[in-house]
Write a protein that holds these residues in place. Structure first.
Motif, mmCIF file in Angstrom:
data_model
loop_
_atom_site.group_PDB
_atom_site.id
_atom_site.type_symbol
_atom_site.label_atom_id
_atom_site.label_comp_id
_atom_site.label_asym_id
_atom_site.label_seq_id
_atom_site.Cartn_x
_atom_site.Cartn_y
_atom_site.Cartn_z
ATOM 1 N N LEU A 77 -14.272 8.083 71.014
ATOM 2 C CA LEU A 77 -14.121 7.797 72.439
ATOM 3 C C LEU A 77 -12.729 7.219 72.632
ATOM 4 O O LEU A 77 -12.267 6.415 71.815
ATOM 5 C CB LEU A 77 -15.188 6.787 72.869
ATOM 6 N N GLN A 78 -12.064 7.616 73.684
ATOM 7 C CA GLN A 78 -10.720 7.129 73.940
ATOM 8 C C GLN A 78 -10.610 6.744 75.418
ATOM 9 O O GLN A 78 -11.409 7.215 76.235
ATOM 10 C CB GLN A 78 -9.719 8.241 73.618
ATOM 11 N N SER A 79 -9.638 5.939 75.741
ATOM 12 C CA SER A 79 -9.508 5.548 77.144
ATOM 13 C C SER A 79 -8.046 5.305 77.491
ATOM 14 O O SER A 79 -7.212 5.082 76.612
ATOM 15 C CB SER A 79 -10.293 4.268 77.401
ATOM 16 N N THR A 80 -7.783 5.356 78.764
ATOM 17 C CA THR A 80 -6.432 5.004 79.223
ATOM 18 C C THR A 80 -6.534 4.358 80.602
ATOM 19 O O THR A 80 -7.416 4.690 81.384
ATOM 20 C CB THR A 80 -5.504 6.243 79.235
ATOM 21 N N PHE A 81 -5.630 3.423 80.870
ATOM 22 C CA PHE A 81 -5.664 2.685 82.139
ATOM 23 C C PHE A 81 -4.944 3.457 83.239
ATOM 24 O O PHE A 81 -3.865 4.011 83.004
ATOM 25 C CB PHE A 81 -4.964 1.332 81.996
ATOM 26 N N LEU A 88 -10.281 2.828 84.430
ATOM 27 C CA LEU A 88 -10.218 3.262 83.039
ATOM 28 C C LEU A 88 -10.726 4.702 82.948
ATOM 29 O O LEU A 88 -11.849 4.983 83.372
ATOM 30 C CB LEU A 88 -11.122 2.349 82.209
ATOM 31 N N ALA A 89 -9.878 5.597 82.448
ATOM 32 C CA ALA A 89 -10.339 6.966 82.208
ATOM 33 C C ALA A 89 -10.855 7.011 80.774
ATOM 34 O O ALA A 89 -10.122 6.710 79.838
ATOM 35 C CB ALA A 89 -9.203 7.954 82.391
ATOM 36 N N VAL A 90 -12.129 7.330 80.630
ATOM 37 C CA VAL A 90 -12.756 7.357 79.304
ATOM 38 C C VAL A 90 -13.139 8.799 78.984
ATOM 39 O O VAL A 90 -13.679 9.499 79.846
ATOM 40 C CB VAL A 90 -14.011 6.454 79.276
ATOM 41 N N TYR A 91 -12.862 9.220 77.770
ATOM 42 C CA TYR A 91 -13.146 10.621 77.419
ATOM 43 C C TYR A 91 -13.389 10.748 75.926
ATOM 44 O O TYR A 91 -12.997 9.883 75.138
ATOM 45 C CB TYR A 91 -11.959 11.517 77.839
ATOM 46 N N VAL A 92 -14.041 11.853 75.572
ATOM 47 C CA VAL A 92 -14.242 12.158 74.146
ATOM 48 C C VAL A 92 -12.949 12.789 73.651
ATOM 49 O O VAL A 92 -12.433 13.717 74.272
ATOM 50 C CB VAL A 92 -15.407 13.151 73.962
#
Lengths: 728, 328
Positions: A77-81, A88-92
């Motif tokens: 799982l990764q995220s970026t502000f 927070l954009a969270v994605y696989v």
């Protein structure tokens, strides 16, 4: 509250034994008054219970597999502000490239979802946030010590604002049909109700200067207003019933009224019981009981010059006397409990109450109604030990106890876990009153920790961050950060550059804000970005205006260059393009050149040859024009030099033009300076292109020499009229 | 924290990176399907829409980075195909189009990280590849991005690494008041290093952020925000998120960028093993107040400092099944 706080811990409280200022704000947890008890209100940590959890929906992992297996299949799982909103954009994410696997990995649709997560602000809260911001600014502009009444008026608007918001929520809940929204409104109302209760208790404890009003009565008032422990229906039923004294609810009702200091209610009820009482002895007993009840301490009975204490002592004697009186027997055994409460029997009070707040109110009222705010600890300890010891203490209780301990730091610390809006404004008010002043010892702590901002600034910047979720609040966010010292200003300077400019109105508002508040770097950065956007849209004047504002001379030159090239290609009217450039724009040499050149062309087209020639010579002589345009400008002079009927350039001007020509021809940068002359189709290599271009200037050279001769023989007369010449 | 919206990335393979633009109203997603997609936020409807998708590389696209908007809509992408491509949005007959304006291909390994320099340094780009070299490129003319010159290059460790040694990663220091610096995760060396441009404009390693029990998967230098110290976060294979604090070692504190002083006092002020699995990514928010970390445990954790300087977990986003509603 009519007047001002008298309690200023940094100066007075140490002498009064207050503990808050004696400890560092960095001692964590703050020293607890109950350290000798098993009770530890700080257990479970400060923030441990406030971690919020979100499970993505639909789950990228799903039910059929484990995290370990999922992770082993090249997924994480990764995220970026999101910069402006902290969303927070969270994605696989794939850990390794597909090429690193010998067999192609399969990806399903659930591997491709991007989730956006954020702390959301309900829309109906926005007006309240804006109102609170207004009060914040208003209180900031006033000094609680220099202009106490003015400050108080501003300060009172906080509580009024919360009250008004609660009324609005109430109205909204009744007019809203969407059940989900109603639920959200109800939750918000519950939260605000608690916030109001904390705010008022803090106000009574820390911020009221009304020394003549003992805290016992203010606390009783607070309890009645914010703790709905009494069921009004019980009282109504009792009033409607006959034989009140024999009703099972009669004495419990009396106890509750006594414990909460509801003197008028209990007196009224006992009066009604007396009115219907037929038994003479019982009536006498009730009458005597009423006499005692009418003496219950209340704010209306306060006397000046310490006489209240004397009167209270006298009343206590009266109570004790009645408690031993045989008359009491006529009222039944329950009356004993009532008298024990009235005589301040701690055990009875603690056993009769249902909450620590109620117990505290009763103990204060019947044992020491004039107790000072600084001497509440023993009574508070009894209540807390009885009700909270060994229990899972709620955050709200922790806050309330912190306030009653008169521990500003603890109050702020717990409020920090309750709601950012509450703690930010409370910390601001506390700071203004001097509660959060850092003593020398504490200052050493701050240096050791490298802490750059004070506790007030910390919570206000945190609140501002929490508002970032809603872009419509940008002005409020900016305003809070602006008032948070060096760190807040630095954050603002960076953050405001990321505020999206959806419209020119907003862009100008943001620019004005930066200008008004001397956010020079931000102003420069925003102007530069706006200039690039305007240039892209072909709005050259606006682009130039923004580049000038950003003090970026190089980019102004580039835009001017671009305009000139477009003009030379016949694709742009410089006059028209520059017409929207406001006169207030700072002077710039590149813009001046463009304007002068446009003026030359205009005069030439209108047959004003003398003016045109004068402008051309001025452009060249003053070196307004970049040298790469000189060849073009000199070629522009050709028709004027060759004018058959008039000598337009005098010998001095001609010399000037000749000198310019020689300067570019003789320069080592000749290639560059001749670049804008049209290439000859015959030229095949770079070298021959330059030579060919230079050859074009031979015509100019000849014209200059011819004009020089003509100007020496027939110097141009001042009275020559260009238009007259044209007609010839 | 709530899940407010979602959208289907529509890539044909796993996504490797998602990057917001400067304002947060555009997103770039890149994937092993070799494509980049650009998403625009439709404010009226509150949804993310993509009208642009283009094949960007001949292998998986690993990372993207947006340039500051004063240079236009410019994106850099790095790939397993060992190249970095600079993309620029332009209008052709009123239609937006992303065009490759420059390709940087002079490395001998997968380009593992790419990041534009802070704006005050101009239009610069740092890349790090599996060969263990950091390269810094600069656009010669910011109005025409076709020409990029490599202005610096330095190795992050001793000898080249292999892809299997793990990621190299980098993060610029965005402070305007210090010399140029960046933190680089040094793959097989199990450390992160601070590189700083010295008075001869040469990049030198000036500090080592140690204590890692494995490969440093990611590094992030917090925006300074006027603090007298710097914060750097690392994500490590050993399952730890670490926050390092860098203070000037001279008495008096402020990092004023004096050339004569080069060393910092480095302290690890937070070390969290909460992920209990390899930590893959760390990132600071725009004001350097919240840190996000994500790992193989399928969770994203948000960390925030209390006023006492303690870092605490404030939110957890989980990829596992569970109650979708907000919990507190």
């Amino acid at each position: 509250m009519a007047s001002l706080p008298l309690i200023q811990p940094s100066l007075k409280a140490p002498a009064d034994g207050a503990r808050a200022t004696k400890r560092s704000i960095f001692s964590n947890p703050t020293e607890d008054i109950y350290s000798d008890m098993d009770l530890d209100l700080d257990k479970d940590g400060n923030e441990g219970d406030s971690v919020s959890w979100v499970h993505l929906d639909p789950s990228p992992i799903g039910k059929d597999t484990t995290v370990e297996k999922w992770s082993q299949s090249n997924r994480t799982l990764q995220s970026t502000f999101r910069p402006s909103t902290n969303e927070l954009a969270v994605y696989v994410a794939g850990k390794k490239a597909a090429e690193q696997f010998p067999v192609k990995q399969t990806a399903s649709s659930k591997d491709n979802i991007v989730f956006l997560c954020q702390e959301t602000i309900p829309e109906f809260r926005l007006p309240f946030i804006k109102r609170m911001y207004g009060v914040f600014l208003d209180t900031l502009s006033k000094d609680p010590y220099a202009t106490p009444e003015l400050y108080q008026r501003s300060f009172d608007r906080y509580y009024e604002g919360i009250e008004r918001y609660l009324l609005r929520l109430d109205a909204l809940a009744t007019t809203t049909e969407d059940t989900e929204k109603v639920q959200a409104i109800t939750q918000e109302a519950e939260l605000m109700d608690k916030l109001r209760s904390i705010w008022q208790l803090a106000e009574y404890m820390f911020l009221t200067a009304d020394d003549k009003q003992p805290i016992a009565f203010l606390y009783g008032e607070w309890l009645t207003r914010h703790d709905g422990g009494m069921d009004p229906e019980v009282g109504e039923k009792l009033l409607a019933a006959t034989g009140k004294l024999s009703q099972p609810d009669f004495w419990p009702y009396v106890y509750q009224c006594l414990l909460r200091g509801m003197k008028n209610s209990v007196v009224f009820m006992v009066e009604q019981a007396l009115n219907e009482e037929e038994d003479e002895n019982t009536a006498d007993a009730l009458d005597a009981f009423l006499g005692v009840l009418r003496g219950i301490p209340s704010s209306e009975m306060l006397l000046p010059d310490g006489k209240t204490r004397g009167r209270h002592g006298h009343w206590m004697e009266q109570c004790q006397k009645f408690a031993k009186s045989p008359l009491l027997l006529y009222l039944g055994s329950e009356a004993d409990t009532a008298m024990s409460i009235l005589t301040g029997d701690v055990e009875t009070i603690l056993e009769s109450t249902t909450s620590w707040e109620e117990a505290f109110s009763a103990l204060l009222l019947y044992t020491d109604p004039e107790c000072s705010r600084h001497d509440l600890m023993p009574l508070l300890s009894s209540c807390v030990e009885k009700y909270l010891k060994g229990k899972d203490v709620s955050l709200l209780d922790k806050i309330k106890v912190g306030i009653l301990e008169l521990d500003a730091i603890k109050t702020i610390r717990y409020c920090g876990n309750f709601h950012p809006l509450l703690v930010a404004h409370l910390a601001d008010v506390f700071q203004q009153y001097g509660y959060l002043d850092i003593s020398d010892m504490q200052l050493q702590d701050t240096i050791a920790l490298g802490w750059d901002s004070n506790i007030r600034d910390f919570f206000i910047t945190s609140y501002a961050h929490s508002l970032m979720a809603d872009p419509s609040l940008w002005e409020e966010i900016a305003g809070y950060l602006l008032n948070c010292g060096h760190t807040g200003r630095a954050m603002l300077s960076e953050w405001i550059c990321h505020v999206p400019m959806e419209s020119s109105t907003k862009a100008h508002k943001v620019l004005k804000f930066c200008k008004d508040n001397n956010l020079t770097d931000s102003l420069r950065s925003i102007n530069r970005v706006m200039a690039v956007e305007e240039e892209k849209r072909g709005q050259y004047a606006l682009a130039i205006q923004h580049f000038i504002a950003s003090k970026d001379g190089d980019r102004v030159a580039k835009v001017a260059d671009n305009m000139m090239l477009k003009y030379l290609a016949g694709k742009l009217d410089i006059d028209e393009a520059l017409s929207t450039l406001p006169a207030s724009t700072s002077p710039n040499e590149h813009v001046e050149f463009l304007r002068s050149y446009a003026s030359f062309q205009r005069d030439y087209k209108n047959g004003k040859f003398t003016e045109a020639a004068g402008t051309l010579v001025a452009i060249l002589a003053t070196e307004k024009a970049p040298k790469k345009y000189w060849a073009i400008l000199l070629m522009d002079a050709l028709p004027l030099l060759e004018h058959k009927d008039k000598v337009v350039f005098d010998s001095h001007d001609t010399y000037e033009l000749m000198q310019c020509l020689e300067e570019i021809i003789g320069s080592q940068f000749k290639d560059e300076y001749l670049q804008l002359l049209p290439p000859s189709p015959a030229a095949s290599s770079a070298g021959s292109v330059v030579d060919e271009r230079e050859k074009q200037l031979d015509v100019l050279r000849l014209a200059l020499v011819r004009n020089l001769a003509r100007s020496l023989v027939h110097p141009p007369r001042e009275a020559d009229d260009d238009e007259e010449m044209m007609s010839l | 924290m709530n899940q407010v919206t979602k959208f289907d990335g529509t890539h044909e393979d796993l996504i490797h990176d998602v990057a917001f633009n400067y304002y947060g109203n555009r997103l770039a997603t890149c994937s092993s399907d070799q494509k980049i997609k650009i998403w625009d936020y439709n404010e009226a409807d509150g949804i993310w829409e993509s009208n642009i998708s283009f094949k960007a590389h001949s292998c998986a696209v690993l990372k993207t980075s947006w340039a500051h908007p004063e240079y236009g809509q410019v994106l850099a992408s790095c790939s397993f195909d060992r190249s970095v491509i600079i993309w620029e949005e332009s209008y052709h007959d009123a239609v937006k189009k992303w065009t490759s304006v420059a390709t940087l291909r002079d490395g001998s390994g997968t380009v593992q990280d790419v990041e534009f320099a802070p704006n005050h340094l101009g239009l610069r780009l740092a890349i790090v590849a599996a060969d263990g070299l950091v390269k810094i490129y600069e656009a010669m003319d910011v109005t025409s991005l076709a020409h990029w010159t490599m202005i610096d290059s330095f190795p992050v460790g001793e000898g080249p690494s292999k892809d299997e040694d793990g990621n190299h990663c980098l993060s610029w220091c965005t402070s305007k008041f210090t010399a140029q610096m960046m933190v680089v995760g040094c793959a097989k060396d199990h450390v992160a290093k601070i590189f700083r441009q010295d008075h001869n404009t040469k990049w030198q390693a000036c500090e080592v952020l140690g204590g890692h029990g494995g490969v440093v998967h990611d590094v992030s230098w917090a925006p300074n925000m006027g603090r007298s110290y710097h914060l750097i976060a690392t994500a490590c294979k050993d399952g730890h998120v670490r926050i390092f604090k860098l203070t000037d070692d001279s008495q008096g504190g402020a990092l004023t960028g004096g050339w004569s002083r080069k060393m910092f006092n480095v302290t690890c002020i937070a070390d969290f093993a909460d992920h209990n699995a390899e930590v893959w990514r760390v990132e600071w928010n725009v004001t350097g107040t919240i840190l996000s970390s994500s790992g193989y445990d399928g969770k994203v954790r948000l960390w925030k400092a209390t006023y006492t300087g303690d870092w605490r977990c404030m939110s957890v986003v989980s990829a596992e099944e569970g109650p979708s509603a907000f919990q507190r």
